[in-house]
Enzyme design. Structure first.
Site, short mmCIF file in Angstrom:
data_model
loop_
_atom_site.label_atom_id
_atom_site.label_comp_id
_atom_site.label_asym_id
_atom_site.label_seq_id
_atom_site.Cartn_x
_atom_site.Cartn_y
_atom_site.Cartn_z
N HIS A 77 -2.57 9.67 -28.68
CA HIS A 77 -2.98 7.91 -28.63
C HIS A 77 -3.54 7.05 -29.49
O HIS A 77 -3.49 5.65 -29.60
CB HIS A 77 -4.30 8.00 -27.56
CG HIS A 77 -3.02 8.42 -26.40
ND1 HIS A 77 -4.05 8.32 -25.44
CD2 HIS A 77 -1.82 8.60 -26.02
CE1 HIS A 77 -2.76 9.42 -23.56
NE2 HIS A 77 -1.79 8.80 -24.63
N GLU B 124 -6.45 16.76 -12.39
CA GLU B 124 -7.19 16.24 -13.11
C GLU B 124 -8.44 16.46 -13.62
O GLU B 124 -9.19 16.22 -14.46
CB GLU B 124 -6.28 15.00 -13.99
CG GLU B 124 -6.73 15.60 -15.30
CD GLU B 124 -4.96 14.01 -16.31
OE1 GLU B 124 -5.29 12.72 -16.36
OE2 GLU B 124 -4.96 14.38 -17.76
N ARG C 210 -4.90 20.39 -16.32
CA ARG C 210 -4.49 20.37 -16.32
C ARG C 210 -3.98 19.27 -17.54
O ARG C 210 -3.45 18.63 -18.49
CB ARG C 210 -4.58 19.09 -15.42
CG ARG C 210 -3.34 18.11 -15.12
CD ARG C 210 -2.42 17.33 -14.34
NE ARG C 210 -2.23 16.03 -14.06
CZ ARG C 210 -1.42 15.41 -13.14
NH1 ARG C 210 -1.59 15.63 -11.65
NH2 ARG C 210 -0.68 14.40 -13.66
N ASN D 117 -2.23 17.07 -22.11
CA ASN D 117 -3.41 16.34 -23.20
C ASN D 117 -2.60 16.83 -24.49
O ASN D 117 -3.66 16.23 -25.53
CB ASN D 117 -3.86 15.41 -22.15
CG ASN D 117 -3.92 14.36 -21.56
OD1 ASN D 117 -2.87 14.33 -21.15
ND2 ASN D 117 -4.72 14.79 -20.79
N HIS E 115 5.85 7.37 -28.51
CA HIS E 115 5.11 8.59 -28.03
C HIS E 115 5.01 9.79 -28.05
O HIS E 115 4.06 10.44 -29.21
CB HIS E 115 4.72 8.18 -26.28
CG HIS E 115 3.69 8.98 -26.01
ND1 HIS E 115 2.84 9.03 -25.81
CD2 HIS E 115 4.16 10.86 -24.64
CE1 HIS E 115 1.85 10.23 -25.33
NE2 HIS E 115 2.94 10.61 -24.73
N ARG F 253 0.33 -0.83 0.11
CA ARG F 253 0.40 0.27 0.29
C ARG F 253 0.98 1.30 -0.19
O ARG F 253 0.66 2.38 0.42
CB ARG F 253 -0.58 -0.23 1.14
CG ARG F 253 -2.09 -1.11 1.32
CD ARG F 253 -3.30 -0.84 2.14
NE ARG F 253 -3.98 -2.17 2.71
CZ ARG F 253 -3.70 -2.33 3.33
NH1 ARG F 253 -2.95 -2.73 4.37
NH2 ARG F 253 -4.21 -3.88 3.93
N LYS G 216 1.88 10.33 -12.04
CA LYS G 216 1.24 9.51 -12.89
C LYS G 216 1.97 8.59 -13.30
O LYS G 216 3.31 8.63 -13.74
CB LYS G 216 0.86 10.66 -14.16
CG LYS G 216 0.09 12.00 -14.46
CD LYS G 216 -0.75 11.45 -15.52
CE LYS G 216 -1.94 12.43 -15.86
NZ LYS G 216 -2.35 12.52 -17.50
N HIS H 295 -2.18 15.06 -27.77
CA HIS H 295 -2.56 13.48 -26.65
C HIS H 295 -3.13 12.22 -27.32
O HIS H 295 -3.48 11.32 -27.27
CB HIS H 295 -2.49 13.31 -25.41
CG HIS H 295 -1.08 13.44 -24.69
ND1 HIS H 295 -0.06 14.32 -25.37
CD2 HIS H 295 -0.05 12.81 -24.08
CE1 HIS H 295 0.75 15.15 -24.80
NE2 HIS H 295 1.05 13.28 -23.97
N LYS I 228 5.24 22.93 -17.34
CA LYS I 228 4.02 21.76 -16.19
C LYS I 228 3.99 21.70 -14.67
O LYS I 228 2.50 20.99 -14.29
CB LYS I 228 4.84 20.07 -16.38
CG LYS I 228 4.22 19.00 -15.43
CD LYS I 228 4.50 17.52 -16.53
CE LYS I 228 3.60 16.30 -16.29
NZ LYS I 228 3.44 15.70 -16.74
N GLU J 9 7.39 16.94 -26.44
CA GLU J 9 7.33 17.60 -25.35
C GLU J 9 7.35 19.12 -25.19
O GLU J 9 6.35 19.51 -24.45
CB GLU J 9 7.24 16.38 -24.41
CG GLU J 9 6.11 14.81 -24.63
CD GLU J 9 4.58 15.19 -24.09
OE1 GLU J 9 4.50 16.04 -23.81
OE2 GLU J 9 4.44 14.25 -24.10
#
Lengths: 362, 362
Positions: free
Chosen positions: A251, A236, A240, A244, A264, A120, A142, A247, A226, A184
């Site tokens: 994606h 997000e 935020r 993306n 990517h 945990r 993330k 993206h 960022k 990026e």
């Protein structure tokens, strides 16, 4: 060395950016709970940086063992994650162990997620060795893995103890991966920092040649941008999502081609061109701004034209993306350079035109 | 209905405790982000409570679908978790979906963990249908799954939007499982609340007979005790570990017998007797206090004698437990009734005596 402090809701952590950082124990040791470390890395990075790091740790009485994973986005999955858990359990690692992610974004995301979920939650340190991971995954917490049905579908928000971005590691990075990272970097200029975009236009040649002080500045300004966005919106829910940019298109490209075929950052670069194109059709981006965007990405040796994907395929893949609200595809679009907006308030015909376009050269 | 408010670092959530709560939409609806719900339950609970809940939700325009898992601790693993992810993805669930855990501790832990990690976190509501889950897993945000090498090795701290503890569900609970829940209730008295322990001695008969007002009071006082401890120490660095009274011995028993043979609460009950026995040998618990502990557990129809496990087996299993620091087994022990301590400062000979004892009857 530059040090950036990321301040999030409950705690803050430093990002160290500079040359020769991997030999500085003082950047690591103060962040350990106990002198027990698992270094998670991959078969590409291990031969380059693992042994010196293990030696450094052992010289300072820190018990360390490596977990070497296969390299590639296609291994960012449950099975590879289980390999990490299995070794941690076999080594009887307790809550006081610290995981070190030594590698690019895949290693960082998986190690962070393993750290978030092993017993945990145990501490972790990120040592990003690619430009992409230095400017992207080192800020924002993330972590996660892919699922056969989509990228990053399983994960957690989890912050590292510190990030060590040693630009020396960029010397061993293939040109194609360096450029993917530049996508990026350019993104931060596009979404919120016109001055940075202008600076990048001026310095792109030096950056490509790995000029150290330019690199440090580019990474520092990217992380700062960022961080500013993430600090405003840790989970997000709003602004935020501008991170993306490119993206949702990207994606879809990655997914359609099979993960790992396009990098990517390459997919994001082309995705940003598509977003800028749709923005231009909407009248939000001027012709010369669109041309500057395409030019800078080209100079960064990034692809600007998408692979052959049908409009239907795009629509299916894009609505799988998790930035869908109430079934409508929201996109990050441009309002000029240095300003972006998250919106579903665009003309569907224009989106169609953009999706059908396969040549964005100017 | 009693409402308890759990206040943790960043947010608070209510625990509703009472009769007839499962038909009250006002306890659920205000906690949804959007009218989209996945109910995670199991093959035992579904025939009892799923249809009325689905009907209630649908009557109020809430889109709901069930995910029915096989029942039992042995399914609290990665494969079953993947079943949840798969359905959520197939149903194209977005970040606005709310997961409802309808069942006991296993369902609560797995659903909570799925909620913590699906798309890096979606909201969830707990409807615990066993006494154990009403007094234990409804407070504290522990979620997770088992690993072949140990219980709860993979997980996250993640808080629900609310908990709905409807005591009507206890009417369908087998006596053995009810008693297992009572073990945790008694635990709160033992570790920090002598008055509650005395109250339990007085009311154990009525509780066993499911007297509603006694049940509501027992659950409320248990949750309050747990909340007090958790609020002091959300991430289990210190005092929260007292909640593990009986658990280090208990996990060893569960593990040695194979998960699911002994119920968790049964193993904890016997574990608490062992902890009290070791405490008595240390001179920290008086003879009559030890006898009262054994008597109350017996009256709650709980086992007080461990199965046949060798001392070596105990030691191996107990040092797998995650409450080990620097390789030394720390135990939660008693200093009288209503006071407990986390310590490795006990006589190893006495531990040996306790581990070799197979008859604690008084």
């Amino acid at each position: 060395m530059q040090t950036l402090h990321i301040q999030l809701e409950n705690r803050s952590y430093p990002i160290y950016i500079g040359e020769g950082l991997l030999s500085q124990i003082k950047l690591i040791e103060p962040h350990l709970k106990q002198k027990h470390v698992a270094i998670v890395t991959n078969t590409t990075v291990a031969p380059l940086y693992l042994d010196p790091l293990l030696t450094l740790l052992k010289e300072h009485g820190i018990k360390a063992f490596p977990i070497i994973l296969p390299d590639g986005e296609s291994y960012k999955n449950q099975e590879t994650l289980n390999l990490i858990y299995d070794v941690l359990l076999k080594e009887k690692c307790e809550r006081t162990v610290t995981l070190i992610a030594l590698g690019g974004g895949v290693i960082g995301d998986m190690t962070g997620y393993a750290a978030a979920t092993y017993l945990r939650g145990v501490p972790f340190i990120q040592i990003p060795t690619t430009l992409l991971s230095q400017v992207d995954s080192s800020v924002g917490g993330k972590t996660g893995i892919n699922h056969p049905m989509g990228k990053n579908m399983i994960g957690a928000f989890y912050q590292p103890q510190c990030v060590i971005a040693d630009i020396d590691t960029l010397k061993t990075l293939p040109q194609r991966e360096f450029s993917a990272g530049m996508a990026e970097v350019i993104k931060y200029g596009l979404i919120r920092d016109e001055a940075f975009f202008n600076w990048l236009e001026k310095n792109i040649e030096g950056l490509i040649k790995l000029n150290p002080s330019l690199l440090i500045e580019a990474i520092q300004r990217s992380c700062q941008n960022k961080a500013d966005v993430v600090e405003m919106d840790e989970h997000e829910s709003g602004v935020r999502a501008t991170l993306n940019l490119g993206h949702t298109f990207g994606h879809a490209i990655e997914n359609a081609m099979g993960y790992g075929v396009w990098l990517h950052g390459e997919a994001v670069a082309t995705g940003m061109v598509m977003a800028a194109h749709l923005s231009k059709l909407m009248g939000w981006v001027k012709d010369n701004e669109f041309n500057r965007i395409v030019k800078l990405l080209k100079e960064a040796k990034l692809p600007i034209d998408p692979p052959k994907i049908t409009e239907d395929q795009y629509m299916a893949l894009m609505s799988m993306d998790k930035k869908v609200v109430d079934g409508k595809i929201r996109l990050v679009l441009q309002k000029g350079i240095g300003d972006s907006v998250i919106t579903s308030d665009y003309d569907s015909k224009h989106l169609k035109t953009t999706l059908q376009n396969s040549n964005f050269s100017v």
